[in-house]
Design an enzyme around this catalytic site. Sequence first.
Site, PDB file in Angstrom:
ATOM      1  N   CYS A   1       0.835  -1.197   0.000  1.00 43.47           N
ATOM      2  CA  CYS A   1       0.000   0.000   0.000  1.00 43.47           C
ATOM      3  C   CYS A   1       0.879   1.261   0.000  1.00 43.47           C
ATOM      4  CB  CYS A   1      -0.972  -0.047   1.177  1.00 43.47           C
ATOM      5  SG  CYS A   1      -2.373   1.087   0.985  1.00 43.47           S
TER       6      CYS A   1
ATOM      7  N   HIS B   1      -3.589  -5.308   0.703  1.00 37.98           N
ATOM      8  CA  HIS B   1      -3.009  -5.728   1.985  1.00 37.98           C
ATOM      9  C   HIS B   1      -3.007  -7.257   2.083  1.00 37.98           C
ATOM     10  CE1 HIS B   1      -2.604  -1.857   4.136  1.00 37.98           C
ATOM     11  NE2 HIS B   1      -3.553  -1.473   3.298  1.00 37.98           N
TER      12      HIS B   1
ATOM     13  N   GLU C   1      -1.654  -8.970   4.371  1.00 39.66           N
ATOM     14  CA  GLU C   1      -1.592  -9.397   5.767  1.00 39.66           C
ATOM     15  C   GLU C   1      -2.961  -9.620   6.388  1.00 39.66           C
ATOM     16  OE1 GLU C   1      -1.166  -4.810   5.976  1.00 39.66           O
ATOM     17  OE2 GLU C   1      -0.919  -6.444   4.538  1.00 39.66           O
TER      18      GLU C   1
END
EC number: 6.3.5.2
Length: 527
Positions: free
Chosen positions: A81, A176, A178
């Site tokens: 990002c 993202h 994660e």
Amino acid sequence: MHDKILILDFGSQVTQLIARRVREANVYSEIHPYDVDASFIRDFAPKGVILSGGPSSVTETDTPRVPQAVFELGVPVLGICYGMQAMAEQLGGKVDIGHLREFGYAEVRARNHTSLLEGIKDFTTPEGHGMLKVWMSHGDKVLEMPPGFALMASTESCPIAAMADEKRHFYGLQWHPEVTHTVQGRAMLERFVLQICGARADWEMGNYIDEAVAKIREQVGNEHVILGLSGGVDSSVAAALLHRAIGDQLTCVFVDHGLLRLNEAEQVMATFADHLGVKVIHVDASEVFLRKLAGVTDPEAKRKIIGAEFVEVFQAEAGRLTDAKWLAQGTIYPDVIESAGKGKKGAQTIKSHHNVGGLPETLNLKLLEPLRELFKDEVRELGVKLGLPPAMVYRHPFPGPGLGVRILGEVKRDFADLLRRADAIFIETLRTFIDKETGKSWYDLTSQAFAVFLPVKSVGVMGDGRTYEYVVALRAVQTLDFMTAHWAHLPHELLGHVSNRIINEVRGINRVVYDISGKPPATIEWE
């Protein structure tokens, strides 16, 4: 020495998830602020670097930038990002304020064959394009890639959703990986860490025990250590690890403030003093705490009183242990990250760690934090390997002020006794009711569950008589990170069973309600 991944934090709310995902791949990782100096980066000697997301815009001149040393290390770099945008801007690309922002679920088309995304996809379109289901959260976007980069993925509103320089092993993802909403996120991070960075997957709790024990023995030598034992997971695991390392050189001080769960003091003493053979001083300070809390209704005031009184009681007991040179605490890695990030430009504003306070300086003791490198899930795994009962290690979080913040308004001994019994019935029922679909207990299916005492009375009918008694609220939530939470859809049969038991077995309560508020807008605890 473990291979390491360095994560530079640009202020994202989910940076900790990056470190957790890397460690789940059995690779050690650490989070540090984005503005660490070049010598630190070189001395850290990472196998790879991950640049987190963040709330800033690289289109502004005074916002965070990636240390140049990162790009000169000769190791793979992954920008996520904001990290991707900063990488693009600093390496010669162009970033602009996006007119179409992307927040939430998105479908990304993988392009070209890159080592990061090769073979990773969620579905294939009729035209044969590999697609990924990802989570986006950005306004700005990369307009032009830097020299040497090739397009790796795109969406309709974000033509450059990912980019790769395969020669230097630099990669950028606008989404993202994660977060759990990115379905293949774990696979992407594992690919980067294990294959592209070539990191060894040797970070395991079994190995950690031997390393930690050796480190504690070297650090402490023959000196004595005191530890404030709360009965919570962190301090319990810290006590078990320290006892494994230094045996009778450890003395634990367990302060009972009168606001613990039912039979909790007895369970703590049985586990540590009897089962593990740890030296524990049990201080019953309930009268003092309840006296100080009399007439106090403000939640923050209650927290401060309980915190200050705990320090005073602990300090008095610790002062008697004149041969102690160390104060041990159950500080864990998220506490360290939050304390380090506090006040940093670009970082989220989070509480500073409450455990540390001023105790080490006041007592003139050296600070020992044996769990400071571990996340909560790692602490739990370590606790089981150290021989702690799984029921203790995997139980739900309990606030430091205890029932003091689950009794709304003024705290009284009678209220605490009523709440203790109601809460115990709720938890016992959650443990015994099994969900047929998953085969798990509802206790294991909820992240946190508890009862709350409401200082209001309601009219009821019991037998042939009218009652006017107190109300208890039940709260159960499901969450992955405790930053957001959904209320748990408990079976009506379970709720009815709990309600009947509480009303029949806890004299003084005639009504039970269930809290169906999510977080946000509500917090998990009521106070």
